[in-house]
Design an enzyme around this catalytic site. Structure first.
Site, PDB file in Angstrom:
ATOM      1  N   HIS A   1       0.857  -1.192   0.000  1.00 57.03           N
ATOM      2  CA  HIS A   1       0.000   0.000   0.000  1.00 57.03           C
ATOM      3  C   HIS A   1       0.886   1.232   0.000  1.00 57.03           C
ATOM      4  O   HIS A   1       1.194   1.821   1.041  1.00 57.03           O
ATOM      5  CB  HIS A   1      -0.917  -0.011   1.226  1.00 57.03           C
ATOM      6  CG  HIS A   1      -2.005   1.013   1.165  1.00 57.03           C
ATOM      7  ND1 HIS A   1      -3.114   0.956   1.980  1.00 57.03           N
ATOM      8  CD2 HIS A   1      -2.176   2.114   0.400  1.00 57.03           C
ATOM      9  CE1 HIS A   1      -3.911   1.975   1.705  1.00 57.03           C
ATOM     10  NE2 HIS A   1      -3.345   2.694   0.759  1.00 57.03           N
TER      11      HIS A   1
ATOM     12  N   HIS B   1      -9.503   0.918  -2.215  1.00 55.71           N
ATOM     13  CA  HIS B   1      -9.529   1.638  -0.947  1.00 55.71           C
ATOM     14  C   HIS B   1     -10.974   1.661  -0.454  1.00 55.71           C
ATOM     15  O   HIS B   1     -11.849   2.238  -1.114  1.00 55.71           O
ATOM     16  CB  HIS B   1      -9.077   3.084  -1.144  1.00 55.71           C
ATOM     17  CG  HIS B   1      -7.599   3.256  -1.321  1.00 55.71           C
ATOM     18  ND1 HIS B   1      -6.895   2.642  -2.322  1.00 55.71           N
ATOM     19  CD2 HIS B   1      -6.692   4.010  -0.628  1.00 55.71           C
ATOM     20  CE1 HIS B   1      -5.622   2.996  -2.235  1.00 55.71           C
ATOM     21  NE2 HIS B   1      -5.469   3.820  -1.217  1.00 55.71           N
TER      22      HIS B   1
ATOM     23  N   HIS C   1       1.676   4.764  -2.703  1.00 58.04           N
ATOM     24  CA  HIS C   1       1.368   5.502  -3.921  1.00 58.04           C
ATOM     25  C   HIS C   1       2.655   6.099  -4.470  1.00 58.04           C
ATOM     26  O   HIS C   1       3.383   6.780  -3.751  1.00 58.04           O
ATOM     27  CB  HIS C   1       0.318   6.567  -3.627  1.00 58.04           C
ATOM     28  CG  HIS C   1      -0.978   5.983  -3.171  1.00 58.04           C
ATOM     29  ND1 HIS C   1      -1.952   5.562  -4.042  1.00 58.04           N
ATOM     30  CD2 HIS C   1      -1.439   5.698  -1.921  1.00 58.04           C
ATOM     31  CE1 HIS C   1      -2.967   5.055  -3.362  1.00 58.04           C
ATOM     32  NE2 HIS C   1      -2.677   5.122  -2.070  1.00 58.04           N
TER      33      HIS C   1
ATOM     34  N   ASP D   1       1.471   4.065   2.776  1.00 58.42           N
ATOM     35  CA  ASP D   1       0.503   4.838   2.011  1.00 58.42           C
ATOM     36  C   ASP D   1       1.187   5.924   1.185  1.00 58.42           C
ATOM     37  O   ASP D   1       1.476   5.732   0.009  1.00 58.42           O
ATOM     38  CB  ASP D   1      -0.559   5.414   2.949  1.00 58.42           C
ATOM     39  CG  ASP D   1      -1.858   5.770   2.231  1.00 58.42           C
ATOM     40  OD1 ASP D   1      -1.893   5.716   0.994  1.00 58.42           O
ATOM     41  OD2 ASP D   1      -2.845   6.101   2.915  1.00 58.42           O
ATOM     42  N   ASP D   2       1.458   7.064   1.784  1.00 58.00           N
ATOM     43  CA  ASP D   2       2.093   8.195   1.097  1.00 58.00           C
ATOM     44  C   ASP D   2       3.269   8.672   1.948  1.00 58.00           C
ATOM     45  O   ASP D   2       3.133   9.627   2.726  1.00 58.00           O
ATOM     46  CB  ASP D   2       1.092   9.328   0.897  1.00 58.00           C
ATOM     47  CG  ASP D   2      -0.115   8.877   0.090  1.00 58.00           C
ATOM     48  OD1 ASP D   2       0.056   8.561  -1.096  1.00 58.00           O
ATOM     49  OD2 ASP D   2      -1.222   8.842   0.652  1.00 58.00           O
TER      50      ASP D   2
ATOM     51  N   GLU E   1     -12.092   3.516   5.031  1.00 55.28           N
ATOM     52  CA  GLU E   1     -11.213   4.542   5.600  1.00 55.28           C
ATOM     53  C   GLU E   1     -12.055   5.750   5.972  1.00 55.28           C
ATOM     54  O   GLU E   1     -12.301   6.022   7.151  1.00 55.28           O
ATOM     55  CB  GLU E   1     -10.133   4.924   4.589  1.00 55.28           C
ATOM     56  CG  GLU E   1      -9.221   6.044   5.057  1.00 55.28           C
ATOM     57  CD  GLU E   1      -8.376   6.641   3.937  1.00 55.28           C
ATOM     58  OE1 GLU E   1      -7.377   7.296   4.260  1.00 55.28           O
ATOM     59  OE2 GLU E   1      -8.718   6.470   2.747  1.00 55.28           O
TER      60      GLU E   1
END
Length: 323
Positions: free
Chosen positions: A18, A190, A20, A270-271, A193
């Site tokens: 996961h 996704h 990006h 994630d990021d 969330e």
């Protein structure tokens, strides 16, 4: 965080499922490119709401306006993954948003071999998750799935579903998911969330391979049991959930509850640039601040490998090392 403690989790073979691509940019690279382009550095780590987060992400996409920058990004992201003990990296991106290429097809024709070559250099298997923007409508979803299908044997391994889920249920992408499955691709949306457990349940009923986030399943015991029963893996990113206000702190994050309930979880960043953590930081924080035992976190690493779309030889080698 002590170096020996961090080194323990660096040494743990893991898949990063996961993450990006654009937001895995190094901060030094971000600052260099912003300076070269004469634009302000976007906010990092602190966002007043999800819209401000998306605005910052837009700046990262804007910076990637030449193939040379995209190639550098890919090499740095894969090199960083290798340094974090990642053996399999599944990076998500929306290729049609790239300003460096004339079309999404052209973007993939550059990105996929460049990522594979970076993987060979740094010893990391790479697979692309083509992200469908749920806010762009059904035609975009179908086009994205068909594009992914055309590159199914060239490095795309799955389709994802991104953007604010409160305005569009995962069920709206059912036809796109069917196209992906027919091409032998995975489905990793996704959900759970910003929206609640009903979206997690809907995703499970659609037969998805994994769920990115899914943490709000804890709000419905029936959905929690369904996750455990089906073995559906959640790709959980605790710091992301705290920064974006899903939970007030890491100490109140439900990852320990999910694991206690028998839900399979991988751990992701994630990021990384926007949230200020890499995947190893997330493992360290899970033990230090969430009280999860190192043996259970090793099981998360095992789950990440098992749930990845990496080739069997990559999985078997990593699982043997974990054993």
């Amino acid at each position: 965080m002590t170096d020996p403690f961090r080194n323990h989790y660096v040494a743990l073979p893991k898949a990063h499922l996961h993450v990006h691509l654009e937001a895995a940019m190094r901060e030094a690279t971000l600052r260099q490119w912003c300076s070269e382009d004469g634009i302000a550095v976007p906010p990092l780590v602190e966002f007043s709401d999800f819209t401000r987060f998306l605005d910052a992400y837009g700046v990262l996409i804007e910076l990637l306006h030449t193939p040379e920058r995209v190639g550098r990004l890919l090499d740095e992201v894969v090199a960083d993954a290798a340094a974090q003990g990642v053996v399999a990296l599944e990076y998500a991106s929306i290729p049609e948003k790239s300003a460096a290429f004339a079309s999404a097809e052209e973007a993939l024709e550059f990105i996929l071999p460049a990522a594979a070559e970076a993987g060979r250099r740094h010893g990391v298997w790479t697979g692309a998750v083509l992200s469908i923007d749920r806010g762009a409508g059904p035609d975009h979803a179908l086009a994205g799935a068909r594009l992914a299908a055309r590159f199914a044997d060239r490095g795309v391994v799955a389709v994802g579903l991104v953007n604010d889920e409160r305005d569009s249920s995962v069920t709206a992408a059912a036809e796109a998911f069917a196209i992906a499955r027919d091409a032998g691709l995975g489905v990793v949306p996704h959900v759970g969330e910003l929206a609640g457990p009903e979206e997690v349940r809907a995703a499970i009923e659609l037969g998805v391979d994994r769920i990115q986030h899914g943490v709000r399943a804890v709000e419905d015991p029936w959905v929690l049991d369904l996750l455990a029963e089906t073995g559906t893996c959640l790709d959980v990113c605790p710091t992301s959930n705290v920064v974006l206000g899903v939970y007030p702190s890491l100490e109140q994050h439900p990852l320990p509850t999910l694991l206690e309930a028998g839900v399979r979880c991988s751990i992701g960043a994630d990021d990384p640039l926007l949230f200020g953590v890499d995947v190893v930081d997330e493992y360290v924080r899970a033990e230090e601040r969430m009280g999860i035992a190192s043996a259970r976190l090793a099981e998360c690493a095992r789950t990440s490998v098992e749930a990845s779309f990496a080739p069997d030889e990559i999985k078997l080698d990593a699982l043997a090392r974990l054993a």
